[in-house]
Design a protein around this motif. Structure first.
Motif, mmCIF file in Angstrom:
data_model
loop_
_atom_site.group_PDB
_atom_site.id
_atom_site.type_symbol
_atom_site.label_atom_id
_atom_site.label_comp_id
_atom_site.label_asym_id
_atom_site.label_seq_id
_atom_site.Cartn_x
_atom_site.Cartn_y
_atom_site.Cartn_z
ATOM 1 N N GLY A 1 -13.082 12.804 8.777
ATOM 2 C CA GLY A 1 -13.716 12.305 7.561
ATOM 3 C C GLY A 1 -13.438 13.125 6.323
ATOM 4 N N GLN A 2 -12.754 14.246 6.461
ATOM 5 C CA GLN A 2 -12.431 15.083 5.312
ATOM 6 C C GLN A 2 -11.201 14.532 4.577
ATOM 7 O OE1 GLN A 2 -14.344 17.860 4.365
ATOM 8 N NE2 GLN A 2 -15.698 17.031 5.946
ATOM 9 N N ASN A 3 -11.021 14.991 3.339
ATOM 10 C CA ASN A 3 -9.815 14.681 2.565
ATOM 11 C C ASN A 3 -9.636 13.183 2.342
ATOM 12 O OD1 ASN A 3 -7.415 15.235 1.154
ATOM 13 N ND2 ASN A 3 -6.179 15.138 3.012
ATOM 14 N N GLN A 4 -10.693 12.487 1.956
ATOM 15 C CA GLN A 4 -10.600 11.058 1.684
ATOM 16 C C GLN A 4 -9.873 10.834 0.357
ATOM 17 O OE1 GLN A 4 -14.404 9.029 2.144
ATOM 18 N NE2 GLN A 4 -14.985 10.399 3.823
ATOM 19 N N HIS A 5 -8.847 9.967 0.370
ATOM 20 C CA HIS A 5 -8.062 9.739 -0.844
ATOM 21 C C HIS A 5 -7.449 8.343 -0.823
ATOM 22 C CE1 HIS A 5 -5.226 11.301 2.182
ATOM 23 N NE2 HIS A 5 -4.299 10.575 1.562
ATOM 24 N N ILE A 6 -7.211 7.803 -2.005
ATOM 25 C CA ILE A 6 -6.679 6.457 -2.154
ATOM 26 C C ILE A 6 -5.178 6.445 -1.896
ATOM 27 C CG2 ILE A 6 -6.213 6.643 -4.629
ATOM 28 C CD1 ILE A 6 -7.383 3.770 -4.882
ATOM 29 N N VAL A 7 -4.686 5.370 -1.288
ATOM 30 C CA VAL A 7 -3.253 5.202 -1.023
ATOM 31 C C VAL A 7 -2.658 4.141 -1.945
ATOM 32 C CG1 VAL A 7 -1.512 4.563 0.702
ATOM 33 C CG2 VAL A 7 -3.501 5.933 1.380
ATOM 34 N N THR A 8 -3.212 2.932 -1.922
ATOM 35 C CA THR A 8 -2.704 1.866 -2.787
ATOM 36 C C THR A 8 -3.531 1.780 -4.066
ATOM 37 O OG1 THR A 8 -4.104 0.135 -1.827
ATOM 38 C CG2 THR A 8 -1.983 0.561 -0.757
ATOM 39 N N LYS A 9 -2.913 1.300 -5.113
ATOM 40 C CA LYS A 9 -3.600 1.073 -6.390
ATOM 41 C C LYS A 9 -3.103 -0.255 -6.958
ATOM 42 C CE LYS A 9 -4.149 6.013 -7.373
ATOM 43 N NZ LYS A 9 -3.876 7.121 -8.310
ATOM 44 N N LEU A 10 -3.374 -1.332 -6.209
ATOM 45 C CA LEU A 10 -2.874 -2.647 -6.576
ATOM 46 C C LEU A 10 -3.857 -3.434 -7.426
ATOM 47 C CD1 LEU A 10 -1.267 -3.707 -3.166
ATOM 48 C CD2 LEU A 10 -0.203 -2.542 -5.113
ATOM 49 N N GLY A 11 -5.117 -3.009 -7.473
ATOM 50 C CA GLY A 11 -6.111 -3.704 -8.276
ATOM 51 C C GLY A 11 -6.421 -5.096 -7.767
ATOM 52 N N SER A 12 -6.233 -5.332 -6.480
ATOM 53 C CA SER A 12 -6.456 -6.655 -5.896
ATOM 54 C C SER A 12 -7.392 -6.498 -4.707
ATOM 55 C CB SER A 12 -5.112 -7.263 -5.478
ATOM 56 O OG SER A 12 -5.282 -8.529 -4.907
ATOM 57 N N ILE A 13 -7.180 -7.310 -3.686
ATOM 58 C CA ILE A 13 -7.938 -7.220 -2.441
ATOM 59 C C ILE A 13 -6.952 -6.936 -1.326
ATOM 60 C CG2 ILE A 13 -9.440 -8.422 -0.815
ATOM 61 C CD1 ILE A 13 -10.271 -10.233 -3.179
ATOM 62 N N SER A 14 -7.030 -5.762 -0.731
ATOM 63 C CA SER A 14 -6.145 -5.377 0.363
ATOM 64 C C SER A 14 -6.973 -5.151 1.621
ATOM 65 C CB SER A 14 -5.359 -4.111 0.008
ATOM 66 O OG SER A 14 -4.496 -4.349 -1.092
ATOM 67 N N LEU A 15 -6.439 -5.592 2.759
ATOM 68 C CA LEU A 15 -7.167 -5.562 4.025
ATOM 69 C C LEU A 15 -6.253 -5.110 5.157
ATOM 70 C CD1 LEU A 15 -8.905 -9.076 3.820
ATOM 71 C CD2 LEU A 15 -9.935 -6.877 3.245
ATOM 72 N N SER A 16 -6.865 -4.807 6.288
ATOM 73 C CA SER A 16 -6.177 -4.612 7.579
ATOM 74 C C SER A 16 -5.020 -3.620 7.518
ATOM 75 C CB SER A 16 -5.653 -5.960 8.102
ATOM 76 O OG SER A 16 -6.689 -6.898 8.197
ATOM 77 N N PRO A 17 -5.241 -2.381 7.103
ATOM 78 C CA PRO A 17 -4.144 -1.410 7.110
ATOM 79 C C PRO A 17 -3.701 -1.077 8.523
ATOM 80 C CG PRO A 17 -6.227 -0.306 6.693
ATOM 81 C CD PRO A 17 -6.514 -1.779 6.676
ATOM 82 N N ARG A 18 -2.375 -0.968 8.727
ATOM 83 C CA ARG A 18 -1.824 -0.576 10.022
ATOM 84 C C ARG A 18 -0.655 0.368 9.774
ATOM 85 N NH1 ARG A 18 -5.928 -2.548 11.054
ATOM 86 N NH2 ARG A 18 -6.480 -4.111 12.640
ATOM 87 N N ILE A 19 -0.829 1.619 10.160
ATOM 88 C CA ILE A 19 0.196 2.633 9.931
ATOM 89 C C ILE A 19 1.250 2.548 11.033
ATOM 90 C CG2 ILE A 19 -1.044 4.427 11.206
ATOM 91 C CD1 ILE A 19 1.013 4.948 7.961
ATOM 92 N N SER B 1 -3.482 -9.756 8.888
ATOM 93 C CA SER B 1 -3.673 -8.892 10.073
ATOM 94 C C SER B 1 -2.378 -8.463 10.759
ATOM 95 C CB SER B 1 -4.615 -9.550 11.085
ATOM 96 O OG SER B 1 -4.174 -10.828 11.482
ATOM 97 N N PRO B 2 -1.542 -7.650 10.072
ATOM 98 C CA PRO B 2 -0.319 -7.159 10.718
ATOM 99 C C PRO B 2 -0.634 -6.132 11.798
ATOM 100 C CG PRO B 2 -0.632 -6.060 8.628
ATOM 101 C CD PRO B 2 -1.707 -7.116 8.717
#
Length: 453
Positions: free
Chosen positions: A205-223, A266-267
């Motif tokens: 839970g440490q080091n929380q930070h933003i990855v995308t900055k699209l200004g939209s609605i993004s869902l279902s991240p899969r690394i 949902s990728p």
């Protein structure tokens, strides 16, 4: 009526997915089969973690050493294979080298440690130098199991990183060669900035930070398995598309398979990183599709009336996919071959969504309301199922609405989303449902995905 499952309707009230309207084997009450299959030890190793000995008088020493000591202690306590000795039961003193430790003190009551880790911590010319050891407290004749040295730039981030690395070395050595998770990341959706973006944090839970900055609605991240790319679904001018974000370049990159008509959601990556699956309505009903990692070789796997969404690969074999289908009414979990054959229904009844396949290929975890329906006293909870026997057990109980479980790469932990009232946070637990604790506190965090390494 169009139907797409998952809990998007709760998370995104502006997007209305109309859900379709409408004998499971008995669960095991004992959880030994979960602990064994998930590499959780039935006999935890009792381990003590001595505070490391400070060497020198650098002004940054107290703060950085406190960060290191606390991080190492937390990592070992969270591993799922140790009985960690309380600091209050540990002997006084801070042994900084093998010559300075008295193993009988650590092996005796009240510590009664089987293993003990200790070492020295110094800062010189802006460099952090750590020497750490792991000793068998019950083997005075040949106690050393591990000895490591680290030399990094001296700051808070590296103090945490060195502690994570040393913890993972210990966990791997004592946990049957399975790599620890202290250096892994969790990707998730957060609305804390006003739009739903993809974020990342350390496993604790440490080091929380933003990855995308699209200004939209993004869902279902899969690394991706190699951590190089992040797949996710987002609302764009083309509608719902599957996008690809390069972690190396720090920006979105082309993914042609994700933008061709209909809603694409949902990728999911295959375990070897060569394939993706996702849900797309480009042919009418939402169906499960696969493609190569570059977006080529597109294939449709399902063709049945009703929505098919939320695929997840068997990461052990890459030859099977689990997913959610509404072909019989309410959403249920199914599995099939990666070419679309040998379809098998895994759940029967209720409302089952959000499957995640364990790293060893043995288990599915998913969100299930087994008593779903008007007036039914059900709850949305996280369950685990042994695929071969279809035996299941409930992991969460009487605590909000729980969804979107995701396995850690060591198979010992699960991260999930919990909604209580109007607040949604991310939590982790051991794979047998114990050790639940909260990771985020913004009230607007959803859909976690644990990195592969």
């Amino acid at each position: 009526m169009m139907a797409v499952f998952h809990s998007y309707s709760r998370i995104l009230p502006c997007i209305l997915f109309a859900f379709l309207l409408a004998s499971q084997p008995s669960p095991l009450h004992a959880q030994d089969w979960i602990r064994t299959g998930s590499n959780l030890s039935n006999q935890p190793i009792r381990i003590a973690a001595a505070d490391f000995k400070p060497v020198g008088s650098d002004p940054d020493m107290p703060l950085l050493k406190a960060t290191f000591d606390a991080t190492l202690y937390n990592d070992l306590g969270s591993a799922g294979i140790f009985d960690l000795v309380s600091k209050s039961l540990s002997p006084t003193g801070t042994p900084g080298s093998p010559q300075e430790i008295s193993l009988p003190q650590w092996a005796a009551e009240p510590a009664n440690a089987s293993m003990v880790t200790f070492g020295s911590f110094s800062i010189s010319n802006g460099r952090l130098m750590v020497s750490g050891w792991l000793f068998d407290a019950k083997n005075a004749g040949s106690p050393q199991i591990l000895g490591k040295q680290y030399n990094e730039a001296a700051n808070q981030e590296t103090a945490r990183l060195v502690a994570h690395r040393f913890a993972d070395e210990i966990i791997s050595r004592l946990g049957g060669g399975i790599n620890g998770i202290a250096e892994t990341k969790i990707y998730f959706v957060s609305a804390r900035t006003g739009s739903k973006e993809i974020w990342a944090m350390d496993y604790d839970g440490q080091n929380q930070h933003i990855v995308t900055k699209l200004g939209s609605i993004s869902l279902s991240p899969r690394i991706a398995p190699d951590n190089s790319r992040l797949a996710f679904s987002t609302m764009s001018k083309e509608g719902w598309t599957v996008r690809m974000f390069s972690m190396e370049l720090g920006r979105p990159v082309a993914f042609p398979a994700g933008v061709a008509g209909g809603s694409n959601l949902s990728p999911a990556w295959s375990g070897d990183g060569t394939k993706l699956s996702f849900s797309s309505s480009r042919s009418g009903d939402p169906e499960i599709w696969t493609c190569d990692a570059n977006g080529g070789n597109l294939q449709k796997l399902t063709a049945f009336h009703g929505p098919d969404v939320s695929p997840t690969w068997n990461p052990k074999t890459n030859s099977q996919i689990a997913w959610v289908s509404g072909r019989t009414g309410l959403p249920q979990i199914y599995i099939m071959d990666s070419e679309g054959g040998n379809v098998q229904r895994m759940t029967d009844g209720g409302y089952a969504i959000s499957p995640s396949w364990s790293p060893n290929g043995q288990f599915l975890t998913f969100s299930w309301n087994r008593k779903y329906g008007p007036g039914a006293p059900g709850g949305q909870d996280i369950y685990i199922m042994d695929i071969a026997s279809m035996r299941w057990t409930q992991l969460t109980h009487d605590a909000g609405s729980n969804d979107f479980p995701s396995w850690s790469p060591d198979g010992r932990h699960v991260v999930f989303q919990r909604e209580i009232g109007k607040r949604t946070e991310l939590w982790t637990m051991l794979a047998d449902g114990t050790g639940q604790h909260q990771l985020t506190n913004s009230g607007k965090d959803f859909m976690p995905n644990w990195s592969w390494k």
